[in-house]
Design an enzyme around this catalytic site. Structure first.
Site, mmCIF file in Angstrom:
data_model
loop_
_atom_site.group_PDB
_atom_site.id
_atom_site.type_symbol
_atom_site.label_atom_id
_atom_site.label_comp_id
_atom_site.label_asym_id
_atom_site.label_seq_id
_atom_site.Cartn_x
_atom_site.Cartn_y
_atom_site.Cartn_z
ATOM 1 N N PRO A 83 0.831 -1.208 0.000
ATOM 2 C CA PRO A 83 0.000 0.000 0.000
ATOM 3 C C PRO A 83 0.863 1.255 0.000
ATOM 4 O O PRO A 83 1.703 1.416 0.888
ATOM 5 C CB PRO A 83 -0.811 -0.106 1.305
ATOM 6 C CG PRO A 83 -0.095 -1.102 2.152
ATOM 7 C CD PRO A 83 0.683 -1.998 1.236
ATOM 8 N N PRO A 84 0.707 2.150 -0.985
ATOM 9 C CA PRO A 84 1.523 3.370 -1.006
ATOM 10 C C PRO A 84 1.285 4.165 0.268
ATOM 11 O O PRO A 84 0.170 4.220 0.778
ATOM 12 C CB PRO A 84 0.992 4.134 -2.215
ATOM 13 C CG PRO A 84 0.330 3.113 -3.061
ATOM 14 C CD PRO A 84 -0.209 2.079 -2.125
ATOM 15 N N CYS A 85 2.341 4.740 0.767
ATOM 16 C CA CYS A 85 2.214 5.427 2.046
ATOM 17 C C CYS A 85 3.352 6.428 2.138
ATOM 18 O O CYS A 85 4.481 6.132 1.764
ATOM 19 C CB CYS A 85 2.258 4.320 3.080
ATOM 20 S SG CYS A 85 3.069 4.583 4.578
ATOM 21 N N GLN A 86 3.019 7.647 2.552
ATOM 22 C CA GLN A 86 4.050 8.686 2.616
ATOM 23 C C GLN A 86 4.315 9.058 4.058
ATOM 24 O O GLN A 86 3.384 9.081 4.853
ATOM 25 C CB GLN A 86 3.569 9.943 1.895
ATOM 26 C CG GLN A 86 3.626 9.813 0.405
ATOM 27 C CD GLN A 86 2.627 10.731 -0.261
ATOM 28 O OE1 GLN A 86 1.967 11.519 0.394
ATOM 29 N NE2 GLN A 86 2.551 10.617 -1.570
ATOM 30 N N PHE A 130 7.745 6.114 10.281
ATOM 31 C CA PHE A 130 6.707 7.095 9.956
ATOM 32 C C PHE A 130 5.883 7.423 11.204
ATOM 33 O O PHE A 130 5.558 6.525 11.991
ATOM 34 C CB PHE A 130 5.762 6.552 8.875
ATOM 35 C CG PHE A 130 6.373 6.504 7.497
ATOM 36 C CD1 PHE A 130 7.535 7.184 7.190
ATOM 37 C CD2 PHE A 130 5.774 5.761 6.489
ATOM 38 C CE1 PHE A 130 8.094 7.134 5.919
ATOM 39 C CE2 PHE A 130 6.330 5.704 5.221
ATOM 40 C CZ PHE A 130 7.488 6.387 4.940
#
Ligand SMILES: C[S@@+](CC[C@H](N)C(=O)[O-])C[C@H]1O[C@@H](n2cnc3c(N)ncnc32)[C@H](O)[C@@H]1O
Length: 378
Positions: A83-86, A130
């Site tokens: 899952p893309p995650c910033q 993060f």
């Protein structure tokens, strides 16, 4: 005896690097078969279908869609996904309910719905830090509450035959059995308690260098494309990656203007234009004005490539200058560094292809994870 398939659902499937590598994994009669995939990006889904033979749902991952897919394919044994995650900073502790992390939450919702025997979530290595580690902690807690033992680790792709020093964070969840990361039983436990494969050295591993991976591809000038091999395969890696292929597709170099090519000619292997000894020697009229520390850098041919990022055809944004030719990597060279076979066809525009290649999990790394899962969890 017939192979027994472990049924896999691939979420955020991209062009299918993960599914492809998992399909190569074997343990006795056990194999992994992706029976469904979901991604929002049409060109990547076309690539997936072309090479893996099933059409992903071109939609956003959501609990409703996952339920619908499960109704169609029945239960699945394994869910995988990145899952893309910033990274972003926040003082709050409720990271999973933050909208910006909704894709990570969607992945866990899918696990809750499907209750597979195992899941694999991959992400950038910064994932554990993060939001001061809150996101990672909450993911672990939620997975444990769903009945999974969790196994986090960072894997260095070059240890699994990938000609690239790419590091990925991998979180494996298992319902029963145990799980051990493939390769050497690894070394350091870093300060945050994460089992971390030693990143500094590949000593003791049989590495595939950039030259090992690409020396049979024809020379290219900037902007040129050549659709034939210039040599017979030079080593086992090239024999393997060319299996079934009569010519390389997408061996196309980005176009650079003559002044830029002249600048590149001043940068030696393993160095960046910004290294003081290099910068001094570059004529003033050619010097780049600004860039990242790893930009305008030339790959060392005798070592695995640096990480192939989504910018691997742009020397001003990435370490991607060919070791001996004055140009950025071709798409096919990038694909080889990711361990995609030459028969793997990327669909869409040049930019679609570049992003699919740079985003992918290297198939040989996925195969190693798949082998470990088959051995220990099913
Ligand atoms: C890191 S890439 C996946 C790479 C893939 N696992 C592979 O090995 O080739 C992440 C993917 O997530 C997809 N994506 C981003 N947001 C999404 C969403 N809301 N729903 C479905 N897919 C999404 C992107 O299109 C991209 O292909």
């Amino acid at each position: 005896m017939k192979a027994k398939s472990i049924k896999c659902l691939d979420l955020f499937s991209g062009c299918g690097g993960m599914s492809l590598g998992l399909s190569w994994a074997r343990h006795g009669q056990l194999a992994i078969e992706s029976v469904a995939a979901i991604d929002i990006w049409a060109a990547a889904c076309e690539t997936y279908e072309r090479n893996l033979g099933i059409a992903p749902r071109v939609e956003r991952v959501s609990a409703e869609l996952v339920s619908e897919v499960l109704d169609q394919v029945g239960s699945v044994d394994l869910i995988v996904g990145g899952p893309p995650c910033q990274g972003f900073s926040t003082s709050g502790k409720r990271a999973l309910s933050d909208k910006r992390n909704h894709l990570v939450k969607s992945f866990l919702d899918a696990v809750e719905l499907a209750q597979p025997k195992a899941f694999v979530m991959e992400n950038v290595t910064g994932f554990t830090t993060f939001q001061n580690g809150h996101l990672f902690d909450e993911v672990v807690q939620r997975a444990m509450a769903l009945g999974y033992q969790v196994h986090p680790g960072v894997l260095l792709a070059s240890r699994f035959g990938v000609p690239q020093r790419r590091r990925r964070f991998i979180l494996v969840g298992t319902r029963s059995g145990t799980f051990r990361f493939p390769g050497r039983i690894d070394t350091d436990v870093s300060s945050d308690g994460l089992l971390e494969v030693d990143q500094k050295t590949d000593a003791g591993f049989s590495l595939v260098s950039f030259y090992d991976a690409t020396s049979d591809l024809p020379r290219l000038a900037a902007g040129e494309q050549v659709d034939r091999y210039s040599k017979a395969p030079q080593n086992d890696f090239q024999r393997w990656i060319r299996t079934g292929s009569s010519k390389p597709s997408d061996h196309v170099s980005p176009n650079h203007n003559p002044k830029f090519v002249e600048l590149l000619s001043h940068i030696p292997q393993g160095k960046s234009a910004f290294d003081p000894d290099v910068f001094r020697e570059i004529p003033k009229r050619l010097r780049p004005r600004s860039g990242f520390a790893n930009s305008y850098a030339r790959i060392r041919g005798s070592q695995p490539a640096p990480t192939i990022t989504r910018n691997f055809t742009t020397p001003s944004s990435a370490n991607c200058i060919h070791p001996r030719q004055h140009r950025a990597l071709s798409l096919r060279e990038g694909a080889r560094c990711q361990s995609f076979p030459d028969t793997f066809e990327f669909m869409g525009s040049m930019s679609d292809k570049r992003l699919q290649i740079g985003n992918a999990v290297p198939p040989l790394l996925a195969r190693a994870i798949g082998n470990a899962l088959l051995e220990l969890c099913f």
